[in-house]
Design a protein around this motif. Structure first.
Motif, short mmCIF file in Angstrom:
data_model
loop_
_atom_site.label_atom_id
_atom_site.label_comp_id
_atom_site.label_asym_id
_atom_site.label_seq_id
_atom_site.Cartn_x
_atom_site.Cartn_y
_atom_site.Cartn_z
N VAL A 261 38.27 38.77 39.07
CA VAL A 261 38.20 38.81 40.37
C VAL A 261 37.50 37.60 41.19
O VAL A 261 36.56 37.24 40.69
CB VAL A 261 37.29 40.12 40.89
CG1 VAL A 261 37.57 39.91 42.73
CG2 VAL A 261 38.06 41.25 40.39
N ASN A 264 37.78 37.52 46.31
CA ASN A 264 38.03 39.03 46.87
C ASN A 264 39.79 38.96 46.40
O ASN A 264 40.45 39.64 46.85
CB ASN A 264 38.07 39.14 48.07
CG ASN A 264 38.08 40.88 48.55
OD1 ASN A 264 37.69 41.44 47.77
ND2 ASN A 264 38.55 40.96 49.61
N GLN A 291 37.39 44.94 45.16
CA GLN A 291 36.13 45.31 44.94
C GLN A 291 35.95 46.27 43.64
O GLN A 291 34.89 46.24 43.10
CB GLN A 291 35.62 45.85 46.18
CG GLN A 291 35.57 44.98 47.44
CD GLN A 291 37.17 44.87 48.25
OE1 GLN A 291 38.09 45.60 47.51
NE2 GLN A 291 37.07 44.25 49.34
N GLN A 294 36.02 44.75 40.43
CA GLN A 294 34.77 43.64 40.35
C GLN A 294 33.72 44.85 39.87
O GLN A 294 33.09 44.32 38.86
CB GLN A 294 34.35 43.24 41.65
CG GLN A 294 33.13 42.11 41.65
CD GLN A 294 33.62 41.00 40.62
OE1 GLN A 294 34.36 40.00 40.68
NE2 GLN A 294 32.80 41.02 39.20
N GLN A 295 33.58 45.77 40.41
CA GLN A 295 32.53 46.66 39.96
C GLN A 295 32.81 47.12 38.54
O GLN A 295 31.84 47.23 37.87
CB GLN A 295 32.52 47.88 41.05
CG GLN A 295 32.05 47.71 42.38
CD GLN A 295 32.06 48.78 43.22
OE1 GLN A 295 32.51 50.16 42.85
NE2 GLN A 295 31.39 48.66 44.47
N SER A 298 31.86 44.29 36.06
CA SER A 298 30.36 43.93 36.26
C SER A 298 29.94 45.19 35.18
O SER A 298 29.00 44.89 34.58
CB SER A 298 29.97 44.17 37.57
OG SER A 298 30.33 42.95 38.14
#
Length: 301
Positions: A261, A264, A291, A294-295, A298
């Motif tokens: 990502v 955005n 989003q 990405q979470q 991560s």
């Protein structure tokens, strides 16, 4: 002229309509029962037969003695196969007084065999089409009667190309029928040494190898994009399917291969440093936002 027609899918529907428009007496149609486990995104030959009052059957085995007797009783001048999914036995083909002919979704002798449109897109072809040819013991090996070509544009998916090939099939059959019905069927050589043969594809064949160049990954996406099962990749125990994508304008050489990502936006980074810009990504039957991805990334790192 009387015909027995083996048909399925959009090509089956359109070519059956061409026969009727050209005045062919379609005495019997052989088609398939829809598979409940398959995504049915195409038109129904059976529904067309009901609409037109044409007798149709859906045997499990085209080699059955019962079907042979049904076709024999019709005494067909022609047998046609339009995207019927099984090979027909030569004993059955011999029942047609003026020959048996198949419509294939490529420019023979290239891409003989199964799912020719998907293979053509996968290999980055810029042209394909439809070929009406004489049926023989080998698949897609008989003499060529007629062909019509269509372009494959750089961003075309297999679904979009299939729509073009359906029109090409209609045109090839429409143009060939007057001579065929007059007993003057053209027969051009089908030189198999200049062609290629490919088998069927399974959903697992859509797994992405991110080490490949971006163009190859993009071709895979285009070849199997919905309504086909889609190109997919796994992260941990989750499977992500690319629904819509384009080749990115900018290379991403500093990013690790695979899903990422940036600003955005979702990218699929490939072995040559180039990437796919992924407009729609799905997992577990739901659209994954940048989003959310990405979470997830991560949490893994």
């Amino acid at each position: 002229m009387r015909a027995v027609v083996f048909a399925y899918h959009n090509v089956g529907v359109r070519c059956l309509k061409v026969l009727l428009a050209r005045g062919v007496d379609v005495a019997l149609v052989v088609t398939h029962q829809d598979n409940p486990s398959e995504t049915i995104w195409f038109e129904s030959v059976a529904a067309l037969c009901r609409e037109k009052g044409i007798r149709f059957v859906t045997p499990d085995d085209p080699k059955s003695a019962e079907l042979f007797k049904q076709v024999q009783a019709v005494q067909p001048d022609f047998i046609f196969s339009f995207y019927y999914r099984h090979m027909l036995p030569v004993e059955l083909l011999a029942l047609a007084k003026h020959g048996a002919y198949n419509m294939h979704g490529s420019l023979l002798p290239k891409y003989r065999g199964r799912v020719p449109v998907n293979w053509a897109v996968l290999h980055g072809e810029t042209e394909t089409g439809a070929t009406l040819h004489e049926m023989a013991a080998k698949p897609d090996a008989g003499a060529i009667v007629a062909q019509a070509s269509v372009p494959i544009l750089p961003d075309d998916t297999a679904y979009e190309v299939f729509g073009k090939v359906t029109v090409a099939a209609e045109q090839a059959l429409w143009n060939a029928l007057p001579a065929m019905l007059a007993g003057q069927t053209p027969k051009l050589p089908n030189d198999l040494s200049k062609g290629s043969y490919f088998g069927g594809r399974k959903p697992e064949d859509g797994r992405i190898d991110w080490s490949q160049p971006a163009q190859a990954v993009y071709n895979l996406h285009r070849a199997v994009a919905p309504p086909y099962p889609g190109a997919w990749t796994t992260l941990g125990d989750r499977t992500f399917i690319i629904v819509k994508a384009r080749l990115a304008d900018q290379a991403k050489p500093d990013l690790q291969q695979g899903l990422a990502v940036v600003d955005n936006c979702i990218f699929g980074v490939c072995g040559d440093g180039r990437a796919l810009l992924i407009h729609e990504l799905m997992a577990d039957g739901k659209t994954v936002s940048p989003q959310e991805l990405q979470q997830f990334l991560s949490s893994r790192s």
